[in-house]
Design an enzyme around this catalytic site. Structure first.
Site, PDB file in Angstrom:
ATOM      1  N   HIS A  26      -2.660  -3.013   4.694  1.00 35.73           N
ATOM      2  CA  HIS A  26      -1.898  -2.104   5.557  1.00 35.73           C
ATOM      3  C   HIS A  26      -2.562  -2.010   6.935  1.00 35.73           C
ATOM      4  O   HIS A  26      -3.291  -1.092   7.228  1.00 35.73           O
ATOM      5  CB  HIS A  26      -1.717  -0.726   4.916  1.00 35.73           C
ATOM      6  N   ASP A  51       2.075   2.156   3.815  1.00 37.29           N
ATOM      7  CA  ASP A  51       1.158   3.308   3.771  1.00 37.29           C
ATOM      8  C   ASP A  51       1.915   4.617   3.558  1.00 37.29           C
ATOM      9  O   ASP A  51       1.514   5.672   4.050  1.00 37.29           O
ATOM     10  CB  ASP A  51       0.281   3.387   5.012  1.00 37.29           C
ATOM     11  N   ASP A 100       0.311   5.469  -1.285  1.00 36.75           N
ATOM     12  CA  ASP A 100      -0.670   6.447  -1.773  1.00 36.75           C
ATOM     13  C   ASP A 100      -0.052   7.515  -2.660  1.00 36.75           C
ATOM     14  O   ASP A 100      -0.587   8.627  -2.759  1.00 36.75           O
ATOM     15  CB  ASP A 100      -1.375   7.112  -0.590  1.00 36.75           C
ATOM     16  N   GLU A 119      -8.917   1.450  -2.954  1.00 40.67           N
ATOM     17  CA  GLU A 119      -9.035   1.538  -1.505  1.00 40.67           C
ATOM     18  C   GLU A 119     -10.430   2.006  -1.098  1.00 40.67           C
ATOM     19  O   GLU A 119     -10.644   3.159  -0.750  1.00 40.67           O
ATOM     20  CB  GLU A 119      -7.965   2.466  -0.918  1.00 40.67           C
ATOM     21  N   HIS A 177      -9.142  -1.645   6.984  1.00 42.63           N
ATOM     22  CA  HIS A 177     -10.196  -0.630   7.133  1.00 42.63           C
ATOM     23  C   HIS A 177     -11.562  -1.200   7.518  1.00 42.63           C
ATOM     24  O   HIS A 177     -12.439  -0.427   7.908  1.00 42.63           O
ATOM     25  CB  HIS A 177     -10.370   0.218   5.862  1.00 42.63           C
ATOM     26  N   HIS A 190     -13.512   2.050   3.209  1.00 42.79           N
ATOM     27  CA  HIS A 190     -12.477   2.921   3.763  1.00 42.79           C
ATOM     28  C   HIS A 190     -12.961   3.332   5.149  1.00 42.79           C
ATOM     29  O   HIS A 190     -13.384   2.465   5.928  1.00 42.79           O
ATOM     30  CB  HIS A 190     -12.177   4.103   2.835  1.00 42.79           C
ATOM     31  N   HIS A 217       0.832  -1.207   0.000  1.00 42.15           N
ATOM     32  CA  HIS A 217       0.000   0.000   0.000  1.00 42.15           C
ATOM     33  C   HIS A 217       0.862   1.250   0.000  1.00 42.15           C
ATOM     34  O   HIS A 217       1.579   1.530   0.958  1.00 42.15           O
ATOM     35  CB  HIS A 217      -0.905   0.012   1.240  1.00 42.15           C
TER      36      HIS A 217
END
Length: 416
Positions: free
Chosen positions: A222, A354, A33, A133, A201, A160, A31
């Site tokens: 993650h 992350d 971003d 995600e 999540h 999420h 993961h």
């Protein structure tokens, strides 16, 4: 030191092991971003990533220093967006991944299957995989899901931070009690397509429901362990035992509030202080994408000017000065890895940093160059080469293969 470990090693011995491990099996991280960070900070421009970018956690020199061989790029969009708008924004994020790979063909290649990932790594490039995600990005449509599959999406996180109509999030009030019948149908379609089900999540009830019906291994892209820090984004021991039965992988993350109870408490206190001062809980809004005909450079300049124009939050700055943020050590991150290993075995572990999805990370893991330091910590605790290779990439490759074997109608694009 835990009971599985061999004798402690010197730093020199550990470094030699880490070098052998990362030569044989570079990190495949679950993961990152960066696509969102490029939207927010660069108007979606991908140029300049071949040099140091201090405003980001990720650039090519640091990926190389971190010995990253494969990366699941998160195509995150906020879960409070209207779902049709979320679909558009998700497609823009996917486009950013493809443009990233096209801009640096000697560094990146989009990959969908385990065999493609291995081929890309053997060629000295970084295999780029795509993870959606949040189930809000499906807008309740299996047609949208199949379209993502055709674009190369390799996992979907079921929620999420907010519930969907069909699945409960770990950070929202319970709604459907886990997965609804529609949610179970979405999990079944993910399995049919060979797309990984990602349970980071989601609420523990959703985790259990998904693990009960999944016909392929699932992942947590993650997350860390609730036994070490009882944070709702972490995974409990009961759910980890179910993950072992399922054959899936927990990709342990480095997010400070997930690692440290002290940081989690400080984060909650900071949020309460912002609320008391009448400030937004998070001083960040979803940035717009470039309009047709607008250059990314112009939008990036607009974004930078807007950031400079934000007034200093003096009251909160005073609180921060009086309440300094706790730090998180490399050893604390390793403690989560070790606990998961003791509970379910090394075959069910991976890494999901992350990066570029949070403001800050532990000092020794502050950017994507940090993976060798974590491996060195584990080597020093007695982990051998085979165990570390399982952690860095072999486990997630096995999960990808198993999902491919279960798939009835894979729709992966034909990649060069």
């Amino acid at each position: 030191m835990t009971g599985h470990s061999a004798q402690l090693r010197t730093a020199h011995e550990g470094a030699a092991i880490v070098e052998r491990v990362l030569t044989a099996m570079p990190v495949i991280d679950g993961h990152n971003d960066l696509p969102t960070a490029l939207r927010a900070r660069a108007g979606y421009r991908v140029d300049g990533l071949d040099r140091h970018r201090p405003e980001l956690h990720t650039d090519i020199p640091r990926l190389r220093a971190g010995r990253v061989g494969g990366q699941f790029w998160s195509v995150y969009v906020p879960s409070n967006l209207p779902e049709p708008e979320a679909v558009v924004a998700t497609l823009e994020q996917i486009d950013a991944v493809y443009r990233l790979a096209a801009a640096y063909p000697d560094t990146f290649a989009v990959a969908c299957t385990a065999a493609e990932v291995e081929r890309v790594i053997r060629g000295g490039r970084i295999a780029s995989l795509i993870g959606v995600e949040g189930g809000h990005s499906l807008a309740g449509s299996l047609g949208v899901l199949r379209s993502y599959a055709r674009l190369g999406v390799r996992y979907v996180t079921l929620t999420h931070n907010d519930n969907t109509a069909w699945a409960d999030s770990a950070t929202d009030e319970p709604s459907v009690g886990g997965l609804s019948d529609a949610g179970r149908a979405i999990v079944a379609e993910l399995n049919r397509l060979g797309i990984l089900v990602d349970l980071s999540h989601v609420a523990a009830s959703t985790q259990r429901d998904a693990l009960a019906v999944a016909t392929a291994p699932v992942i947590f892209s993650h997350s860390s362990t609730r036994a070490i820090n009882d944070h709702p984004r972490n995974v409990g021991d009961d759910e980890l035992r179910l993950l072992k039965v399922n054959g899936g992988v927990l990709q342990l993350t480095f997010v400070p509030a997930f690692i440290s109870a002290e940081v989690a408490a400080w984060t909650a206190e900071a949020g309460a202080e912002r609320q008391r001062l009448g400030l937004p809980a998070v001083p960040w809004t979803w940035p717009r994408a470039p309009r047709p005909g607008e250059s990314g450079a112009d939008l990036a300049a607009e974004q930078a000017a807007a950031a400079r124009a934000v007034p200093v939050e003096e009251g909160f700055a005073r609180w921060l000065a009086a309440n300094p943020r706790p730090e998180v050590s490399l050893a604390q991150v390793a403690d989560h890895v070790e606990h998961a290993r003791e509970l379910v075995g090394v075959a069910h572990l991976g890494l999901g940093g992350d990066y570029d999805g949070v403001d800050w990370l532990p000092a020794e893991l502050a950017d994507v160059s940090g993976y060798p330091r974590l491996l060195g910590e584990l080597a020093g605790r007695g982990w051998n080469s085979a165990e570390l290779e399982a952690l860095t990439g072999r486990n997630i490759l096995r999960v990808l293969r198993d999902a491919e074997d279960v798939a009835e109608a894979p729709l992966w694009p034909a990649l060069g």
